[in-house]
Design an enzyme around this catalytic site. Structure first.
Site, PDB file in Angstrom:
ATOM      1  N   GLY A   2       0.826  -1.203   0.000  1.00 48.91           N
ATOM      2  CA  GLY A   2       0.000   0.000   0.000  1.00 48.91           C
ATOM      3  C   GLY A   2       0.855   1.245   0.000  1.00 48.91           C
ATOM      4  N   ASP A  53      -3.049  -6.917  -5.149  1.00 49.02           N
ATOM      5  CA  ASP A  53      -4.004  -6.794  -4.048  1.00 49.02           C
ATOM      6  C   ASP A  53      -3.414  -7.466  -2.816  1.00 49.02           C
ATOM      7  OD1 ASP A  53      -6.107  -6.968  -2.236  1.00 49.02           O
ATOM      8  OD2 ASP A  53      -7.597  -7.452  -3.770  1.00 49.02           O
ATOM      9  N   MET A  54      -3.212  -6.703  -1.751  1.00 49.02           N
ATOM     10  CA  MET A  54      -2.573  -7.244  -0.545  1.00 49.02           C
ATOM     11  C   MET A  54      -3.409  -8.325   0.124  1.00 49.02           C
ATOM     12  SD  MET A  54      -3.084  -3.978   1.979  1.00 49.02           S
ATOM     13  CE  MET A  54      -4.699  -3.212   2.216  1.00 49.02           C
ATOM     14  N   LYS A 109       2.902   1.013   6.266  1.00 53.01           N
ATOM     15  CA  LYS A 109       2.841   2.368   6.819  1.00 53.01           C
ATOM     16  C   LYS A 109       1.420   2.896   6.717  1.00 53.01           C
ATOM     17  CE  LYS A 109       3.755   7.154   5.739  1.00 53.01           C
ATOM     18  NZ  LYS A 109       2.342   7.391   5.382  1.00 53.01           N
ATOM     19  N   HIS A 127      -4.693   0.633   9.990  1.00 52.02           N
ATOM     20  CA  HIS A 127      -5.766   1.397  10.646  1.00 52.02           C
ATOM     21  C   HIS A 127      -6.947   1.648   9.713  1.00 52.02           C
ATOM     22  CE1 HIS A 127      -4.549   5.837   9.517  1.00 52.02           C
ATOM     23  NE2 HIS A 127      -4.492   5.033   8.486  1.00 52.02           N
ATOM     24  N   ASP A 140       0.789  -1.822  -4.754  1.00 48.12           N
ATOM     25  CA  ASP A 140      -0.452  -1.057  -4.598  1.00 48.12           C
ATOM     26  C   ASP A 140      -1.378  -1.388  -5.759  1.00 48.12           C
ATOM     27  OD1 ASP A 140      -2.368   0.888  -3.641  1.00 48.12           O
ATOM     28  OD2 ASP A 140      -0.688   1.934  -2.693  1.00 48.12           O
TER      29      ASP A 140
END
Length: 357
Positions: free
Chosen positions: A200, A243-244, A257, A261, A223
Site C-alpha cells: 500500500g 491486491d494485498m 505504513k 488502521h 499497490d
C-alpha cells in the site's frame, strides 16, 4: 439545568462557552485552509523578516474591499499557533508576523511540507461525509462516506482522478516527513535486510527514500493498478500492481505504513497472514515493519490524546478501520500467527512496530 437548582451563574456561563467553542471549532480548520490558499505562509517566509500587516496586505491576492478583514484572519492564525507576532525593529513598538514551526510545515516548496494533507482533508469531498454521521449510526452502510456517496472511499477514489491525485499527494507529503524522521532515528530497523515490500505504498515516497538510503536493499511498492500505473522504478526500486488481500511478493521484510488502521480486525488479520506467508522465519531475518498509531491510555498530553481520537473518528468516517491500543494490536498479531513484537515510539503520535513470525 437552571439557576434555581443550585447551578451558579459562573458554571452556567462556563458550560455555554464550552459548547460555543465546540460549535465553532471548525473555524480554525477553515482559517488554516484559507491561509494556505492565499499563500500567507509563503509570503511571510519570502519576506525574510517580520512582516507588518500593511506589507502583507499589499502582497496578498485579495480584493481591496477585503483588506480590512485580513487582520481578523491573522488574529485567529496567531491564536491557533500558526503565526507569531514579533517586533519589526529592536526598540520599536511596531510588530510583524513570523512563521512558527507549524506554519513552516505548510510552505509550498519545502520538502517536508504537509500542505497537501491539509488541503485534501479539508476538501468538500472529504468533509461532506461528516454531515452524514448521525444518519450512518441509523443505517447499515459500511461507513458514513458510503452513506454520502453510495460507494466506498476506495471505489470513489479509483474513479475520480481529482480525489485520487489529491489523496495520493497528501499521503506522499506525510511520507516525506515521516521518512526523514525514520531514517534519522530508526535506521537500525533495516539492518540485515536485502529485500523489502512496501504494501500500500502509494506513489513510493517511503520506498524511494529507503532505497536511496540503502542501495543494497531491493525495494518493491505494492499497490492497486490505478495507483502505480505509469510509475517508473530505478535500480533497486520497482512497482508491482496487486491486491494485498490476495498475495504479497516475497521479501525479507514487509512494510505497512498507515495501512492497518484503514481496516477491520478481520481484514487486518488477513493482511498480516499474507505478510507472514511472504517473509522468511525470524531466524532468517523475516519481519513485518508497521508504522501506525498506538492509542494512549492517559499517558499523553491532552492535545496528543485528542489528535489520536480525531484520527480514530476519521477512520470511522472513511474506512471500516480504527486506531488501536497495544492490547488490540497484540491480539491481531497473535491471531495472524506471529510470535512476538517490539514497539519503538520514535515517530510522534505514531510508533514503529516490528512483528516477528
Amino acid at each position: 439545568m437552571d439557576l434555581a437548582n443550585g447551578v451558579i451563574s459562573a458554571e452556567l456561563l462556563h458550560a455555554q462557552a464550552h459548547v460555543w467553542n465546540h460549535i465553532f471549532n471548525f473555524i480554525k480548520s477553515m482559517s488554516l485552509k484559507c491561509a494556505i490558499q492565499l499563500g500567507i505562509p509563503d509570503i511571510i517566509h519570502n519576506h525574510g523578516k517580520p512582516m507588518t500587516l500593511p506589507e502583507l496586505v499589499a502582497k496578498l491576492p485579495v480584493h481591496p474591499k477585503r483588506s480590512q478583514c485580513v487582520y481578523r484572519l491573522m488574529r485567529i492564525l496567531v491564536h491557533s499557533g500558526f503565526l507569531a507576532a514579533q517586533r519589526v525593529q529592536q526598540g520599536k513598538e511596531e510588530e510583524g508576523y513570523v512563521l512558527t514551526d507549524a506554519s513552516r510545515l505548510l510552505l509550498m516548496d519545502d520538502s517536508l511540507s504537509i500542505r497537501p494533507l491539509v488541503l485534501a482533508m479539508l476538501d468538500p469531498i472529504l468533509t461532506k461525509p461528516w454531515h452524514y454521521l448521525s444518519a450512518w449510526f441509523q443505517n447499515d452502510d459500511p461507513t458514513p462516506f458510503h452513506t454520502a456517496y453510495e460507494r466506498s472511499f476506495w471505489d470513489y477514489a479509483g474513479h475520480e482522478p481529482q480525489l485520487n491525485n489529491s489523496f495520493n499527494e497528501a499521503m506522499a507529503s506525510d511520507a516525506r516527513l515521516l521518512t526523514s524522521v525514520l531514517l534519522k532515528e530508526g535506521q537500525g530497523v533495516f539492518a540485515g535486510l536485502n529485500s523489502l515490500v512496501d504494501v500500500g505504498g502509494g506513489t513510493g515516497k517511503v520506498a524511494k527514500a529507503i532505497a536511496n538510503a540503502f542501495p543494497h536493499l531491493n525495494c518493491t511498492v505494492l499497490d492497486l493498478s490505478h495507483v502505480v500505473a505509469g510509475l517508473q522504478g530505478s535500480k533497486n526500486l520497482n512497482y508491482f500492481a496487486g491486491d494485498m488481500f490476495e498475495a504479497i511478493p516475497p521479501a525479507d521484510a514487509i512494510l505497512l505504513k498507515w495501512i492497518l488502521h484503514d481496516w477491520s480486525n478481520e481484514e487486518c488479520v488477513k493482511i498480516l497472514k499474507r505478510c507472514r506467508e511472504a517473509i522468511p522465519s525470524k531466524e532468517n531475518g523475516g519481519k513485518v515493519i508497521i508504522i501506525d498509531m498506538i492509542m494512549m491510555k492517559n499517558q499523553g498530553d491532552y492535545k496528543s490524546t485528542e489528535t489520536q481520537l480525531f484520527f480514530d473518528m476519521t477512520m470511522m468516517i472513511f474506512a471500516p478501520g480504527r486506531e488501536r491500543d497495544e492490547n488490540e494490536w497484540e491480539k491481531l498479531f497473535l491471531d495472524a500467527g506471529f510470535s512476538h513484537y517490539k514497539i519503538t515510539p520514535i515517530l510522534g503520535l505514531r510508533s514503529l512496530i516490528e512483528v516477528y513470525p
